[in-house]
Design an enzyme around this catalytic site. Structure first.
Site, mmCIF file in Angstrom:
data_model
loop_
_atom_site.group_PDB
_atom_site.id
_atom_site.type_symbol
_atom_site.label_atom_id
_atom_site.label_comp_id
_atom_site.label_asym_id
_atom_site.label_seq_id
_atom_site.Cartn_x
_atom_site.Cartn_y
_atom_site.Cartn_z
ATOM 1 N N LYS A 36 20.616 -2.126 1.764
ATOM 2 C CA LYS A 36 19.266 -1.125 0.235
ATOM 3 C C LYS A 36 20.246 0.270 0.105
ATOM 4 O O LYS A 36 19.930 1.139 0.611
ATOM 5 C CB LYS A 36 18.173 -1.557 0.591
ATOM 6 C CG LYS A 36 17.917 -2.608 0.629
ATOM 7 C CD LYS A 36 16.239 -3.079 0.611
ATOM 8 C CE LYS A 36 15.476 -2.846 -1.002
ATOM 9 N NZ LYS A 36 14.298 -3.116 -0.506
ATOM 10 N N SER B 57 23.599 -4.069 -0.966
ATOM 11 C CA SER B 57 22.374 -4.402 -2.254
ATOM 12 C C SER B 57 22.020 -3.337 -3.249
ATOM 13 O O SER B 57 21.238 -2.071 -2.208
ATOM 14 C CB SER B 57 21.532 -5.674 -2.037
ATOM 15 O OG SER B 57 20.671 -5.985 -2.561
#
EC number: 3.5.2.15
Lengths: 370, 370, 370, 370
Positions: A165, A234
């Site tokens: 992330k 992401s």
């Protein structure tokens, strides 16, 4: 000496706010909420900027887990790594995959081979002007190495999937950098997501020796020959640092699971999917293998930037009605679901420096019932 | 005694109005325009009510072929069967497939086995109130038998793909029926497309003995256990009769091509696609077979009406942003392209009574280079 | 004797999960959470079946208000009427409108004219087979009368907006009816929303004398000449009864607000919007009126079923890429925003029996600073 | 001395390929095909990269007009300026507007005031590296002046709408520039459309004295305070030069028509639309003015780049499901249609340097029946 055990449970959901499946497993004692390390999910949204199903799912999970952990919802979000990928196009089916980890005192006897292990680490907070550039690459590489150590993995070849992330730029962040006299890689929030994903993936490549470590700012989103075969990244607005989750096999793990991977060279690379399944002893659907069961598949999909797949033109990049990421997930999801025999797989879009241009990593986790 | 030869050529297009590939082949003598029987194409549109790429492609082809055939564009449209399927989602690639037929005087020696043959027939014009009902089923069945005879095929087992163009209802047609005191199956233009496609497919099933012939009006769009394994039907506003194109293998053909098929039981039925490829001696990509070359694959795709695929929920039917037919083509197209090694395949949506619910027929044409 | 006061506050939101504006007003004492009667909102989703922003917004509001009210989130959802309308197409801007009500002991002196009042009531739970039929119409009519009484309104001419939440059918509910030997109005969940909205709107029309009370089951979704000029109805899965919110003017109210309405005869009826503004003393933007301030506008929008607006064809109903409800909200929202001078208005889709076909009610609330 | 007459006829279409209305008017003698100078149209597509309705409409018109003009379809496309704007969102209605011009020998007596005149000109072909830069600005400015002369207009204040067709970059064109050692303004085909539109609009601003003439390459797509109040530009792949159509009022014209304009400062600027209507003697619908009739309105729409309209957030730029240009056309189309009383108006997207950021020009043509 084997010291940790890792659990992986795929749970179907009835909607982005549905936590009933997870709560039932916790209620039945099948999952100890204190052992949850990470939750990866596929939600029903469009996977784009205005996909609110991701934050809704995270909010619902945090609210539900808070009393279980005697924490506030905000503290749950800090403790557990939530990675929600929007977009269940075509046959893809909404679900979450819960990863747990615990220490074991007396490892079971007779366990052979390396088993699934999971490690986590995070970088320091980045300055806005560091996103998508060498600083993010280097810090991510260091975090990948730390997560490998956390997972008890020393050989890069044992790393099969690295989920990250990473932050993105907002107009506030761009202005803050500007006020300090620095220019960011881009001024577009949407564009910064690709930069951050790309630099993070290159950090994985550097850590695992898939590329040299002399990657310059100019290479990001340009030198697509530089990529990691196991990175899946992401971008999210809620953090300014990278969270790194390493999935691999380790001799220190007593888990029932094994992970393997392959790299799709393009969006129709059926052979790579088959190879990934075989790497953990699984066959193509509907061929069941004794003592092996598919848990989930994790893959990245994208429309090839050159506008064609094996010499034939695709129309994904020119479609003003449907985003190319939705097209790509639907197509790659259809292929993987066909070979795996299930649509409840994790296929995510946006694959900059994650596998070759137009392709992407595909990892498979199997449960061993021996 | 072999008397006819059939040609099948797949030509990529650069847009719905692009006829340059076909014109080049005609210019080079590779295609004799007088021998063209039918053209099936995949165009870039959304495949829905407002998909104008289909009529644009037909208009461009008719205008281009008119001087070649010394006919007006309108006469070309009467002479050649044009079937355009909109929607090249995911990896699907826009292209046309040109089918030609000619008589041969001296068949080549040493040809063994049945070869690809093509036959055409059409029904009488229907009354609006006959669409989607027993009359359309019975008339279509008769036309399928006539097209089989035209193709030199006697055994229904030799029929592998039946493409049908069928009418739909407009408000004018509904009113005309009403003025004569008759009610149509539906008053919705969009809804009538499904009725007409479904009844046409059931006509194929009756002709080939896949079902009994006692199908009632009430069974259309309800008894989904009744279906044809080889029907592919498409509704269009421009005609009031059914045009039937039968593709099969015949001992009367000297063509270089062979056709086979299988039935996908659901949208992720990889085994059926593999089986269809094998039926004409082809392997899964990238395994080439000596002396055999893939020409094209023809398949129907749909979102399973019960909302799930092999027990896992799909979200295609609840998506207000993307039509379920687009989702289904993208996913099934991804699977077929992966197994075939190319996205230039004909995957079409709307599969009422064409294969089981949620599945559909898949036919493969191979060229034999012996 | 004036006894109640009603508050109306429009609060902008930064996303469907954003409750910070409401919490800030509660924190500052501008809103007493115990006085909140209803919250109407516009959220960012597509307004269709897979619009999760509505339930996300309600969940976020309930979670945030629960500690303020010493209730569980579920109890908050029972206590306050939440009506979220998805779809902020074009210039429409996401926001919520909070309605509060409290008793006043000593009404201010010198107040003249009727002022904004709000009343609520609900029907009994319906059986699935009652939805979209005469029973729902009659019960709704009774509840409208009860809500009028609750609002202190006796003259139907003083009712300017009736917002209703109503149930829909699910497959479980259809089956339950079937098991008891009853057929529902439709078996489609999506289709049942229109039936329930339509019957609820006809209930308003009956209660206010806009139509006769002899409306039969067959009239629902067919007799579009029967409609209410003030009904706005919205179907949701979470309830089996109708919740009725009546907004009107009453001599019993001491509120600072006044409400008025008009009926748009089609989607481009600028005169009706202007008339609704004038009915509460407001002019068309940017003409400010002394002592009057716009609070919000509430309107329904739909694509005219006959496919044209004032004789010119529209393409909303044939668009496979964008739902007609999104088209209609964007267009009507553009017109109302232009005349009102702001995009933070409540324009909602699905207007069966709510205004004439293709048109809909438009109500305006103004604050009086005298 | 008045020497030219200009005709303007708005014709509704039933689809992008529908030429029946135009052909009927030619057949009836109402339009002389040899006098057609330009055709502006609104077609049903999405207005984006994959909108094929524009080229389909042009192809259909060229094919239909070719025998009327004894030209090939290609020659018709060279002779007449076709500008098709895709996207009839919301209440917008597909139609074409045909502009004709002819010399008059004996002007009618008693004509007072300036009347609608039309002039055309084109630039030389541009090099790829000139697009979106000073060269395109300067050449366009010169062409605007030439077109003004062609229209018999000397005062820039008499120019009310300048429609321009301009080129875009393709990968071939980018590479050709690169091979000669030059860099283009962008390498993205999509991005080059905005550059070309923007530079063309700035060319209009320079020609009309709306800005100074010292505009640098860096100002394009950055200095949004520089803009033309009458420019409407549209990029197309089929040409490498700019085609300029000037619409204004001239004392040399005997036409029945008059044109005026205003500038919308944002997407909800109802006052500007009203002002544009008033400038040619028209009122807001439904107020008819004696002796004046609306022919058509020409406007540009865009989502304001700062994400808000009059202080309220809009969601057009973050919507991954619907392009912001579609949102903007729907909203602005709704407003203009409401004030004009008809959806058959020309509202086009992509308004770089055409009016202020988030706003755009709005021109109105009225027919005078005096």
């Amino acid at each position: 000496m084997r010291t940790t055990s890792v659990g992986v449970i795929r749970i179907v959901t009835k909607g982005p706010g549905d936590v009933s499946g997870l709560m039932a497993m916790i209620g039945a004692g099948a999952i100890d909420p204190r052992e949850i390390l990470a939750i990866l999910g596929k939600t029903e949204g469009n996977g784009g900027v205005n996909d609110f199903t991701r934050e809704y799912a995270v909010a619902a999970l945090c609210t539900a887990l808070a009393p279980q952990l005697s924490l506030s919802p905000e503290e749950v979000e800090q403790r557990i790594a939530f990675v929600m990928s929007g977009g269940t196009e075509g046959v893809l089916s909404p679900h979450i995959t819960v990863f747990t980890r615990r220490e074991v005192e007396r490892p079971p006897a007779g366990l052979s081979g390396k088993r699934l292990s999971i490690g986590m680490a995070h970088t320091r907070d980045f300055l806005p002007e560091e996103l998508g550039r060498a600083a993010q690459i280097a810090e991510t590489a260091a975090a990948v190495r730390a997560a490998m150590a956390d997972a008890g993995i020393t050989d890069p070849a044992d790393v099969h999937f690295v989920q990250i992330k990473c932050p993105l730029l907002t107009s506030d962040r761009v202005e803050a950098a500007s006020a300090r006299g620095h220019k960011t890689a881009t001024t577009s929030a949407y564009g910064s997501m690709a930069y951050s994903r790309g630099a993070s993936a290159l950090g994985v490549a550097v850590a695992l020796g898939e590329t040299g470590s002399d990657i310059s700012d100019e290479d990001v989103l340009r030198r697509y020959d530089l990529f990691s075969k196991v990175a899946s990244t992401s971008a999210g607005i809620e953090l300014m640092h990278n969270v790194v989750i390493v999935l691999g096999n380790s001799a220190a793990s007593v888990s029932e699971f094994e992970i393997g991977h392959a790299v799709m060279s393009d969006a129709i690379d059926a052979a790579a999917v088959t190879s990934a399944l075989k790497s953990v002893g699984l066959g193509v659907a509907p061929q069941a293998e004794a003592g092996r069961e598919l848990v989930n598949i994790f893959a990245k999909a994208e429309a090839s930037p050159d506008g064609s797949v094996r010499g034939f033109r695709h129309t994904m990049l020119e479609d003003t009605d449907i985003s190319s990421t939705r097209h790509a997930r639907a197509a790659v999801g259809g292929l993987i679901a066909g070979l795996a025999g299930t649509g409840a797989v994790y296929v995510s879009g946006g694959a900059e420096h994650q596998g070759p241009a137009g392709g992407g990593p595909v990892a498979v986790i199997a449960r061993l019932s021996d």
